[in-house]
Scaffold this motif. Structure first.
Motif, PDB file in Angstrom:
ATOM      1  N   GLY A  35       0.788  -1.230   0.000  1.00 25.65           N
ATOM      2  CA  GLY A  35       0.000   0.000   0.000  1.00 25.65           C
ATOM      3  C   GLY A  35       0.815   1.272   0.000  1.00 25.65           C
ATOM      4  O   GLY A  35       0.262   2.356   0.181  1.00 25.65           O
ATOM      5  N   GLN A  36       2.130   1.193  -0.214  1.00 26.29           N
ATOM      6  CA  GLN A  36       2.971   2.387  -0.178  1.00 26.29           C
ATOM      7  C   GLN A  36       3.407   2.861  -1.562  1.00 26.29           C
ATOM      8  O   GLN A  36       3.818   3.992  -1.728  1.00 26.29           O
ATOM      9  N   PHE A  37       3.334   1.964  -2.567  1.00 22.46           N
ATOM     10  CA  PHE A  37       3.805   2.318  -3.903  1.00 22.46           C
ATOM     11  C   PHE A  37       2.734   2.043  -4.947  1.00 22.46           C
ATOM     12  O   PHE A  37       2.025   1.042  -4.867  1.00 22.46           O
ATOM     13  N   ASP A  38       2.613   2.945  -5.912  1.00 23.59           N
ATOM     14  CA  ASP A  38       1.805   2.694  -7.100  1.00 23.59           C
ATOM     15  C   ASP A  38       2.716   2.045  -8.121  1.00 23.59           C
ATOM     16  O   ASP A  38       3.823   2.531  -8.376  1.00 23.59           O
ATOM     17  N   ILE A  39       2.250   0.954  -8.717  1.00 21.54           N
ATOM     18  CA  ILE A  39       3.064   0.198  -9.668  1.00 21.54           C
ATOM     19  C   ILE A  39       2.360   0.208 -11.012  1.00 21.54           C
ATOM     20  O   ILE A  39       1.174  -0.128 -11.106  1.00 21.54           O
ATOM     21  N   ASP A  40       3.091   0.595 -12.043  1.00 20.68           N
ATOM     22  CA  ASP A  40       2.575   0.585 -13.409  1.00 20.68           C
ATOM     23  C   ASP A  40       3.507  -0.293 -14.230  1.00 20.68           C
ATOM     24  O   ASP A  40       4.723  -0.077 -14.237  1.00 20.68           O
ATOM     25  N   ALA A  41       2.942  -1.307 -14.887  1.00 28.95           N
ATOM     26  CA  ALA A  41       3.769  -2.246 -15.637  1.00 28.95           C
ATOM     27  C   ALA A  41       3.183  -2.498 -17.013  1.00 28.95           C
ATOM     28  O   ALA A  41       1.961  -2.519 -17.187  1.00 28.95           O
ATOM     29  N   THR A  42       4.071  -2.680 -17.986  1.00 28.42           N
ATOM     30  CA  THR A  42       3.668  -3.171 -19.299  1.00 28.42           C
ATOM     31  C   THR A  42       4.423  -4.471 -19.505  1.00 28.42           C
ATOM     32  O   THR A  42       5.628  -4.540 -19.252  1.00 28.42           O
TER      33      THR A  42
END
Length: 157
Positions: free
Chosen positions: A86-93
């Motif tokens: 809950g501390q980091f937003d993760i964006d992945a492709t």
């Protein structure tokens, strides 16, 4: 080199360069950390930044992209190991391979990105085996064989 005293100074410089590598924080202009993760034939590009814990993969929420609970668990392992839920937003492709390989690639990418953002997490993630790239890939098919190693069925008559 005029005398041996300069040689002694040169020796101390060489000794200092053999020290353990120092891992520094790698953050881009937007405050994100980037890493590439790989498994089988899948390649994942992962960006992490401080946030509320939202995980998106190829523009979709991660439970929508990885429907199986096992793949969701694999994806979140490094986050729980580092105690950063809950501390980091993760964006992945992610591209290539199947869903299992893609989940492993995203896990590898998240682990590397966490160490780039917070180098202090490296020992924890290394101990958990999340930073090691799983190099196992499908063996190529050989000529004269049905698959990589399987022979054609033998016929006596």
């Amino acid at each position: 080199m005029a005398d041996l005293s300069s040689l002694k100074e040169l020796g101390t410089v060489v000794e200092a360069s053999n020290a353990a590598p120092v891992h520094v924080k790698k953050i881009d202009a937007q405050g994100r950390s980037y890493a590439t993760g790989k498994r089988k034939n899948a390649v994942a590009r992962v960006w992490i930044k401080p946030g509320s814990g939202k995980i998106t993969i190829n523009g979709k929420a991660y439970p929508e992209y990885f429907a199986r609970p096992v793949l969701q668990m694999i994806l979140r392992q490094p986050i729980f190991a580092a105690a950063r839920d809950g501390q980091f937003d993760i964006d992945a492709t992610v591209a290539g391979g199947g869903l299992s390989g893609q989940a492993g690639a995203v896990r590898h990418g998240i682990s590397k990105a966490l160490t780039y953002y917070e180098p202090g997490l490296r020992p924890v993630l290394k101990k958990g085996g999340f930073l090691t790239r799983d190099s196992r890939v499908v063996e190529r098919k050989k000529y004269g064989k049905a698959k990589a190693r399987r022979s054609f069925q033998f016929s006596k008559r």
